[in-house]
Design a protein around this motif. Structure first.
Motif, short mmCIF file in Angstrom:
data_model
loop_
_atom_site.label_atom_id
_atom_site.label_comp_id
_atom_site.label_asym_id
_atom_site.label_seq_id
_atom_site.Cartn_x
_atom_site.Cartn_y
_atom_site.Cartn_z
N GLU A 477 0.84 -1.18 0.00
CA GLU A 477 0.00 0.00 0.00
C GLU A 477 0.88 1.24 0.00
OE1 GLU A 477 -2.38 1.84 -0.98
OE2 GLU A 477 -3.85 0.47 -0.04
N THR A 478 0.40 2.31 -0.61
CA THR A 478 1.17 3.55 -0.62
C THR A 478 1.09 4.20 0.76
OG1 THR A 478 -0.70 4.89 -1.37
CG2 THR A 478 0.70 3.90 -3.06
N LEU A 482 -2.04 4.91 3.67
CA LEU A 482 -1.96 4.42 5.04
C LEU A 482 -2.15 5.55 6.04
CD1 LEU A 482 1.08 1.97 4.85
CD2 LEU A 482 -1.31 1.36 5.15
N GLU A 483 -1.53 6.68 5.77
CA GLU A 483 -1.59 7.81 6.70
C GLU A 483 -2.98 8.40 6.80
OE1 GLU A 483 2.92 9.62 6.10
OE2 GLU A 483 1.21 10.58 5.15
N PRO A 487 -10.01 4.05 10.35
CA PRO A 487 -9.04 4.45 11.36
C PRO A 487 -7.62 4.25 10.87
CG PRO A 487 -9.89 2.28 11.88
CD PRO A 487 -10.68 2.78 10.70
N PRO A 488 -6.60 4.81 11.60
CA PRO A 488 -5.21 4.67 11.18
C PRO A 488 -4.85 3.22 10.92
CG PRO A 488 -5.37 6.22 12.99
CD PRO A 488 -6.73 5.60 12.84
N GLN A 527 6.29 8.29 7.55
CA GLN A 527 4.87 8.33 7.87
C GLN A 527 4.58 9.53 8.77
OE1 GLN A 527 3.35 4.55 9.04
NE2 GLN A 527 1.32 5.28 9.57
N THR A 528 3.44 10.15 8.57
CA THR A 528 3.01 11.26 9.42
C THR A 528 1.70 10.89 10.10
OG1 THR A 528 1.86 12.32 7.58
CG2 THR A 528 4.14 12.99 7.97
N GLY A 529 1.16 11.82 10.89
CA GLY A 529 -0.10 11.55 11.57
C GLY A 529 0.06 10.72 12.82
N ILE A 530 1.28 10.58 13.33
CA ILE A 530 1.57 9.74 14.50
C ILE A 530 1.84 10.63 15.71
CG2 ILE A 530 3.08 7.94 15.44
CD1 ILE A 530 1.46 7.06 13.01
N SER A 531 1.27 10.24 16.86
CA SER A 531 1.54 10.93 18.12
C SER A 531 1.66 9.89 19.22
CB SER A 531 0.42 11.91 18.45
OG SER A 531 -0.79 11.22 18.73
N TYR A 532 2.24 10.29 20.35
CA TYR A 532 2.31 9.39 21.50
C TYR A 532 0.91 8.98 21.93
CZ TYR A 532 7.28 10.61 22.24
OH TYR A 532 8.64 10.78 22.11
#
Length: 672
Positions: A477-478, A482-483, A487-488, A527-532
């Motif tokens: 997948e691109t 994914l981002e 849901p994620p 990848q972006t859109g990631i947080s703790y």
């Protein structure tokens, strides 16, 4: 010098140069890097500091005395006339004057035109017949009373181009480097600091070289401004030609019907179109049709005659909107001119590089270490065009039967190009092959996904492959899908174990139940859109004793990460409760005093929000984890350091975790 620089000089002595030297010698000369490095290669291809300093001064003198600046053209002409002859560096193009039956040279900076040039020179250097080649030449002035003749005489001329040394020698030298070292060498050759790039970011940069090693390869890269999209095609190789997308014509590109002259595709290995995007640009529809035929069949016609050519095409331009907007409201080809917004044309594109993943170039992203003289690498890449590596993946993997012929061709050409660049000696492990195949499939799938959005007649394709030894099927997948999926996607990839529990999170409306599961979340490079919070925020709920083990919490951005974790803990805890937060980290004498001061300040600061902070130093820890007294353990593959460097105080990424670009890592959740 760094160990890699020493190793590079040891195995490729005389073919490498320190990359910061080009800035020292360039001055205000508007000249490609390969011209400067050609000269530096003559005088500075060494690691001896004294020789380098002398060589830099020599090259400076050559540029000062022989490079033709447009505003000093008359001074140069006067020098030639007074001295009788003078050596100059200028960009020369040649045209055939059929009325006089002679070839005539045109000087880009000096401003001279229609200067006779010997037929033998043209037979040896046919690229002079195209849009211009940088040359070192001796220009003479011979006064004459004969009417209709010019006093200017080209006594000798040499295109700036390194003579090819042995390709086998190059391949033999490659064997002394591992994959990571070799990729870093190539990044440094491109003038970039590999320490500032993840593996995926390095692959994106190297894919820009694929048109130079693969015949008839069609690449597009669209993204924000300032990411160096066109730099490679204008500066790296004398075999590439960068033209403005608005200046393209059928005659210039393919063949002039009036004169019969072959266009750029007949002389250059790569023709790149700069500023290709722009919805309002006027484009010749007939040109697009010829390009479609050429990109598919490697040929073009003039009248009844058909010509073949091997030039690759590269299209680079700027996007108008963020990726999230394009995916939701249009498609990733949205910025193209109307004539090129054509599914038949776009289907000929072998790879779409996601330019939005490439960070804007900052000063610390450039290198001052050693790399190949770019012209030397350019000649090697040209030789590698003759090799066919398209079927090497088939030793380990088999592509899905649903992948069309055009899709398959695109995938294997991208794979082959990267294989030539990174593994010219053909020594690849199964993991090496898989790595490149995954990336090549993604680059083609990005094209196909957008074509399906633009035209419903394009059928769904299963972009997967099977491992021949294990039978395992892998679907690709691109990254942008994914981002921006909901849901994620990393939540979807969690493998649930038997130990689950469901805490209640109080809201103003009603309790929200979240099921905690053991398993793994995988984050990809860039990848972006990631947080703790998205990764493990729910697992912190109910914990009053938290132990963080991370050997690297010492530098400013690492301390920032830890404080962001502390803030998240304060948001998840009971407002009336106290939480004990203990950090186990390692340090060394260069950082320990600064870290102690930071930790002491943290202790007082966090106490005010109900977090009792303590710390210890342990030089023998290696694993990274968060241990919670609510029964969960979060194993952090990279520790808290999951993001690439931001642009600093004035970069919004510094303040919003979801906007930051990630490094590849794995997060594992274990119920104790």
């Amino acid at each position: 010098m760094k160990a890699l620089d020493i190793k590079l000089n040891e195995h490729f002595g005389g073919k490498v140069v320190r990359k910061d030297l080009t800035k020292l010698v360039k001055g205000n000369a508007i000249v490609p890097i390969y011209v400067l490095e050609y000269l530096l290669g003559q005088y500075c291809a060494t690691d001896d500091e004294e020789t380098i300093n002398e060589g830099v001064e020599t090259v400076k003198k050559i540029i000062a005395q022989h490079f033709v600046h447009r505003d000093e053209a008359q001074i140069i002409k006067s020098n030639v006339r007074e001295k009788g002859s003078h050596r100059i560096i200028d960009k020369i193009s040649v045209k055939l004057n059929d009325k006089e039956d002679q070839y005539e040279a045109y000087f880009a900076n000096l401003g001279l035109s229609r200067i006779p040039i010997a037929d033998a020179v043209i037979r040896e250097h046919q690229k002079l017949l195209s849009s211009g080649v940088w040359c070192i030449l001796t220009l003479a002035y011979v006064s004459t009373d004969e009417k209709g003749t010019t006093p200017w005489v080209i006594e000798s001329i040499k295109p700036i181009q390194v003579s090819l040394t042995s390709l086998e020698e190059y391949k033999e030298g490659r064997q002394a480097f591992n994959k990571e070292e070799w990729i870093d060498v190539l990044l440094q050759t491109m003038g970039l600091n590999p320490e500032e790039f993840t593996f995926r970011s390095k692959l994106l940069q190297l894919t820009r070289l694929v048109p130079f090693v693969e015949n008839n390869y069609n690449l597009i890269e669209l993204g924000p401004k300032g990411t160096g999209k066109s730099h490679i095609f204008s500066e790296l190789s004398p075999h590439g030609m960068l033209i403005s997308g608005g200046e393209v014509s059928k005659a210039k590109l393919f063949v002039n019907n009036s004169s019969g002259e072959i266009g750029l595709v007949g002389y250059w290995d790569v023709v790149a179109y700069d500023e290709f995007a722009g919805k309002t640009k006027n484009t010749d529809r007939g040109l697009v049709d010829i390009m479609k035929n050429y990109m598919a069949n490697k040929s073009f016609s003039r009248g009844t005659q058909v010509y073949g050519a091997s030039a690759s095409m590269a299209f680079v331009g700027n996007t108008d909107h963020p990726v999230s907007y394009m995916l939701k409201h249009s498609n990733l080809f949205d910025a193209l001119p109307k004539a090129y917004y054509d599914t038949a044309f776009l289907d000929r594109i072998h790879a779409y590089l996601p330019g939005w993943e490439v960070q804007k170039l900052r000063n610390d992203m450039f290198t001052s270490d050693y790399g190949f003289i770019v012209d030397y690498l350019a000649e090697i890449l040209k030789e590698l065009r003759k090799e066919d590596r398209t079927n090497e993946y088939a030793k380990y993997f088999e592509l899905s039967d649903t992948i069309t012929t055009r899709d398959k061709t695109s995938i294997i050409k991208t794979f082959a190009g990267l294989a030539k660049i990174i593994y010219p000696h053909s020594e690849m492990t199964e993991d090496d092959v898989r790595e490149l195949l995954d990336f090549a499939i993604e680059c083609r799938k990005r094209v196909k996904q957008q074509l399906q959005k633009m035209d419903e007649t394009f059928e769904e394709v299963d972009f997967s492959y099977t491992n021949k030894s294990t039978g395992k099927v892998t679907s690709i997948e691109t990254l942008e899908v994914l981002e921006h999926s909901s849901p994620p996607s990393f939540d979807l990839s969690m493998e649930q174990n038997s130990d689950t529990e469901t805490p209640e999170i109080a809201t103003k409306k009603e309790p929200l139940k979240i099921e905690l599961i053991g398993g793994q979340k995988i984050i990809r490079d860039n990848q972006t859109g990631i947080s703790y919070d998205k990764l493990f925020g729910a697992y912190l709920i109910g914990a009053t004793d938290i132990k963080v083990i991370d050997p690297y919490v010492r530098l400013p951005y690492q301390l920032r990460n830890f404080m962001e974790l502390a803030r998240l803990i304060s948001e998840k805890k009971d407002p009336e409760a106290e939480v004990r937060l203990h950090l186990v980290t390692s340090n060394n004498e260069d950082y320990i005093e600064g870290a102690k001061d930071a930790f002491e300040q943290m202790t007082y600061s966090l106490e005010s929000i109900g977090i009792l902070f303590s710390y210890e130093f342990d030089d023998f820890i290696h694993d990274r984890s968060i241990e919670l007294d609510n029964g969960w353990k979060v194993i952090l593959g990279r520790g808290l350091d999951i993001w690439q460097k931001t642009g600093g105080w004035y970069d919004i990424n510094e303040y919003i975790q979801e906007k930051r670009i990630c490094k590849a890592c794995e997060i594992t959740f274990v119920k104790s």
